[in-house]
Design a protein around this motif. Sequence first.
Motif, PDB file in Angstrom:
ATOM      1  N   GLN A 188       1.133  -1.250  -0.064  1.00 11.15           N
ATOM      2  CA  GLN A 188       0.530  -0.144  -0.070  1.00 11.15           C
ATOM      3  C   GLN A 188       1.183   0.947   0.385  1.00 11.15           C
ATOM      4  N   ASP A 189       1.492   1.326  -0.856  1.00 10.36           N
ATOM      5  CA  ASP A 189       2.531   2.181  -1.156  1.00 10.36           C
ATOM      6  C   ASP A 189       2.219   3.254  -2.501  1.00 10.36           C
ATOM      7  N   PRO A 190       1.738   4.666  -2.270  1.00 12.81           N
ATOM      8  CA  PRO A 190       1.518   5.018  -4.093  1.00 12.81           C
ATOM      9  C   PRO A 190       2.331   5.851  -4.248  1.00 12.81           C
ATOM     10  N   ASP A 191       3.236   6.157  -3.576  1.00 14.90           N
ATOM     11  CA  ASP A 191       5.019   6.825  -4.002  1.00 14.90           C
ATOM     12  C   ASP A 191       5.180   5.258  -5.158  1.00 14.90           C
ATOM     13  N   ALA A 192       4.791   4.516  -3.978  1.00 14.85           N
ATOM     14  CA  ALA A 192       5.248   3.374  -5.578  1.00 14.85           C
ATOM     15  C   ALA A 192       5.168   3.373  -7.029  1.00 14.85           C
ATOM     16  N   LEU A 193       3.408   3.315  -6.013  1.00 12.65           N
ATOM     17  CA  LEU A 193       2.399   3.397  -7.928  1.00 12.65           C
ATOM     18  C   LEU A 193       3.356   4.282  -8.518  1.00 12.65           C
ATOM     19  N   ARG A 194       3.193   5.903  -7.362  1.00 15.15           N
ATOM     20  CA  ARG A 194       3.746   7.011  -8.834  1.00 15.15           C
ATOM     21  C   ARG A 194       4.890   6.835 -10.062  1.00 15.15           C
ATOM     22  N   TRP A 199       8.569   5.504 -14.438  1.00  9.88           N
ATOM     23  CA  TRP A 199       8.543   4.154 -15.420  1.00  9.88           C
ATOM     24  C   TRP A 199       8.928   3.911 -16.493  1.00  9.88           C
ATOM     25  N   LYS A 200       7.441   3.992 -16.907  1.00  7.30           N
ATOM     26  CA  LYS A 200       6.649   2.886 -17.772  1.00  7.30           C
ATOM     27  C   LYS A 200       6.613   3.639 -18.500  1.00  7.30           C
ATOM     28  N   SER A 201       5.855   4.666 -18.386  1.00  8.55           N
ATOM     29  CA  SER A 201       6.008   5.960 -19.060  1.00  8.55           C
ATOM     30  C   SER A 201       7.131   6.403 -20.565  1.00  8.55           C
ATOM     31  N   ALA A 202       7.943   5.603 -19.303  1.00 12.53           N
ATOM     32  CA  ALA A 202       9.443   6.786 -19.666  1.00 12.53           C
ATOM     33  C   ALA A 202       9.652   5.088 -21.447  1.00 12.53           C
ATOM     34  N   LEU A 225      -8.890  -0.410  -9.527  1.00  9.91           N
ATOM     35  CA  LEU A 225      -8.857  -1.959  -8.923  1.00  9.91           C
ATOM     36  C   LEU A 225      -7.683  -1.541  -8.482  1.00  9.91           C
ATOM     37  N   GLY A 226      -6.422  -1.283  -7.705  1.00 13.33           N
ATOM     38  CA  GLY A 226      -5.684  -0.534  -6.965  1.00 13.33           C
ATOM     39  C   GLY A 226      -6.589  -0.627  -5.854  1.00 13.33           C
ATOM     40  N   GLU A 227      -7.544  -0.454  -6.129  1.00 12.09           N
ATOM     41  CA  GLU A 227      -8.536   0.130  -4.659  1.00 12.09           C
ATOM     42  C   GLU A 227      -9.491  -1.085  -3.810  1.00 12.09           C
ATOM     43  N   SER A 228      -9.808  -1.799  -5.642  1.00 11.16           N
ATOM     44  CA  SER A 228     -11.012  -3.235  -5.391  1.00 11.16           C
ATOM     45  C   SER A 228     -10.352  -4.210  -4.495  1.00 11.16           C
ATOM     46  N   GLU A 229     -11.589  -4.456  -3.452  1.00 15.82           N
ATOM     47  CA  GLU A 229     -11.297  -5.538  -1.913  1.00 15.82           C
ATOM     48  C   GLU A 229     -12.032  -7.031  -3.088  1.00 15.82           C
ATOM     49  N   GLU A 230     -12.792  -6.786  -3.986  1.00 12.48           N
ATOM     50  CA  GLU A 230     -13.307  -8.085  -4.288  1.00 12.48           C
ATOM     51  C   GLU A 230     -12.211  -9.074  -5.291  1.00 12.48           C
ATOM     52  N   PRO A 231     -12.553  -9.808  -4.000  1.00 17.79           N
ATOM     53  CA  PRO A 231     -11.507 -11.400  -4.003  1.00 17.79           C
ATOM     54  C   PRO A 231     -11.211 -11.691  -5.666  1.00 17.79           C
ATOM     55  N   GLU A 232     -12.628 -11.785  -6.655  1.00 17.88           N
ATOM     56  CA  GLU A 232     -12.516 -12.456  -7.675  1.00 17.88           C
ATOM     57  C   GLU A 232     -11.165 -11.177  -9.034  1.00 17.88           C
ATOM     58  N   CYS A 233     -11.316 -10.154  -8.485  1.00 20.43           N
ATOM     59  CA  CYS A 233     -10.697  -8.727  -9.550  1.00 20.43           C
ATOM     60  C   CYS A 233     -10.070  -8.422  -8.778  1.00 20.43           C
ATOM     61  N   ARG A 234      -8.943  -7.883  -7.748  1.00 22.06           N
ATOM     62  CA  ARG A 234      -8.273  -6.544  -7.564  1.00 22.06           C
ATOM     63  C   ARG A 234      -7.058  -6.166  -7.903  1.00 22.06           C
ATOM     64  N   GLY A 235      -6.727  -5.114  -7.957  1.00 20.14           N
ATOM     65  CA  GLY A 235      -5.071  -5.056  -8.447  1.00 20.14           C
ATOM     66  C   GLY A 235      -3.974  -5.408  -6.933  1.00 20.14           C
ATOM     67  N   VAL A 236      -2.715  -5.685  -7.025  1.00 20.81           N
ATOM     68  CA  VAL A 236      -2.022  -5.849  -6.433  1.00 20.81           C
ATOM     69  C   VAL A 236      -0.625  -4.829  -6.761  1.00 20.81           C
ATOM     70  N   LEU A 237      -0.229  -4.338  -6.121  1.00 22.90           N
ATOM     71  CA  LEU A 237       1.535  -3.978  -6.232  1.00 22.90           C
ATOM     72  C   LEU A 237       2.143  -4.242  -5.638  1.00 22.90           C
ATOM     73  N   SER A 238       2.807  -4.841  -6.113  1.00 24.99           N
ATOM     74  CA  SER A 238       3.935  -5.345  -5.501  1.00 24.99           C
ATOM     75  C   SER A 238       5.541  -5.030  -6.024  1.00 24.99           C
ATOM     76  N   VAL A 239       6.073  -4.603  -4.946  1.00 24.47           N
ATOM     77  CA  VAL A 239       7.595  -4.046  -5.159  1.00 24.47           C
ATOM     78  C   VAL A 239       8.919  -4.023  -4.395  1.00 24.47           C
ATOM     79  N   LEU A 240       9.752  -3.853  -4.799  1.00 18.24           N
ATOM     80  CA  LEU A 240      11.011  -4.451  -4.439  1.00 18.24           C
ATOM     81  C   LEU A 240      11.521  -2.984  -4.228  1.00 18.24           C
ATOM     82  N   TYR A 241      11.977  -3.364  -3.404  1.00 20.93           N
ATOM     83  CA  TYR A 241      12.814  -1.822  -2.588  1.00 20.93           C
ATOM     84  C   TYR A 241      14.512  -2.106  -2.190  1.00 20.93           C
TER      85      TYR A 241
END
Length: 367
Positions: A188-194, A199-202, A225-241
């Motif tokens: 749950q890291d809005p800065d990492a999502l931004r 990075w992807k746009s670049a 989708l990042g805000e979704s709590e639906e078990p069958e369809c929700r966003g997952v943000l994975s981050v390597l620090y």
Amino acid sequence: MTQEAELPGKRVLVLRPDELGPNDQKMWREIRTESAAPANPFLDPAFTILVGRVRPGARVAVLLDDDSPVGFFPYERGPLGQGRAIGLGVSDSQGAVLRPGIRLDARGLLRSCALSSWEFDNLEAGQGLFVPHAAEELASPVVDIDEGFERYRERLRAKSPSFLRQTLAKERKLARQVGEVRFAYDAQDPDALRALMDWKSAQYRRTGRRDRFAQEWITRLVTLLGESEEPECRGVLSVLYAADRPVAAHFGLRSRTVLSWWFPAYDRAYAKYSPGLVLQLRMLEAAAADGVGTVDLGSGPARYKESLKTRDLRVYEGAVVRPVPGGAVHWLGREPARAARRFVRNRPRLAGAAARTLAELGRVRGR
């Protein structure tokens, strides 16, 4: 705004996605389960409903037999009735959701939806209604982790020993030279999502491709989708620090058992450590522990997909076109370009030259 039409033996209601009631969504999921299709989150009703919040042309045709839903067909409708798969451009699995045994005519279904055409680029296998209209069959690599990550790692070590060894060595090097490496599977890291979007746009611009995150509806959809709590369809943000700084991230879409590899990117300042590959291995391990059985890497060539995959699914690209003016407009606007892409894709030397040209154009635009 319910509209009604008829098919032989069926009644068709055309709804906005937000008009789907709880029972409709329940029936949709039951039909998917009955069909034994993978629980791909892109073909869950929640995805269609959220696309409907950012795409005003989104619709769902509900097929009724004796007033009971036997099928759902999500789509987007444009000018002159030109249709496209729901979320086309970002959706990695497309098609109709039909109870087993239902027989329809594709053009008849389009007529009942007031569509002159329907375009798809990731039609799932088993969509007998639409596969005959495909222009191309594509491989979509997947990683099977239903037997656990340790079993998968054994298979990976046997298949691609140098790939695994080098990736693990780069992770250790990243920790030594940059700082402590940690991984968050569902951050749950809005800065990492931004940062990921930047990075992807670049990357899109650098490679001469259309920047998806320059399109407001895609950015809004990812946020929803990042805000979704639906078990069958929700966003997952994975981050390597590394040293508490995001160096790679991935935003994917998951159901209970399928995780779709969607938007990966990394900070190019750390490219020599291959942080994207380190993140992917960490993510596969965490996903297996979280009950995911399949990670769908999506269609499109990439060397890392060949190293990681356990098998390929088949997906299809093409369009159903009716012999009406809007259908002719679709054909003239899309099919010659599609044929040209197919010609290039099937010739490796030409494809390589095209990729280099796109990259050079991207660098010129980025100056």
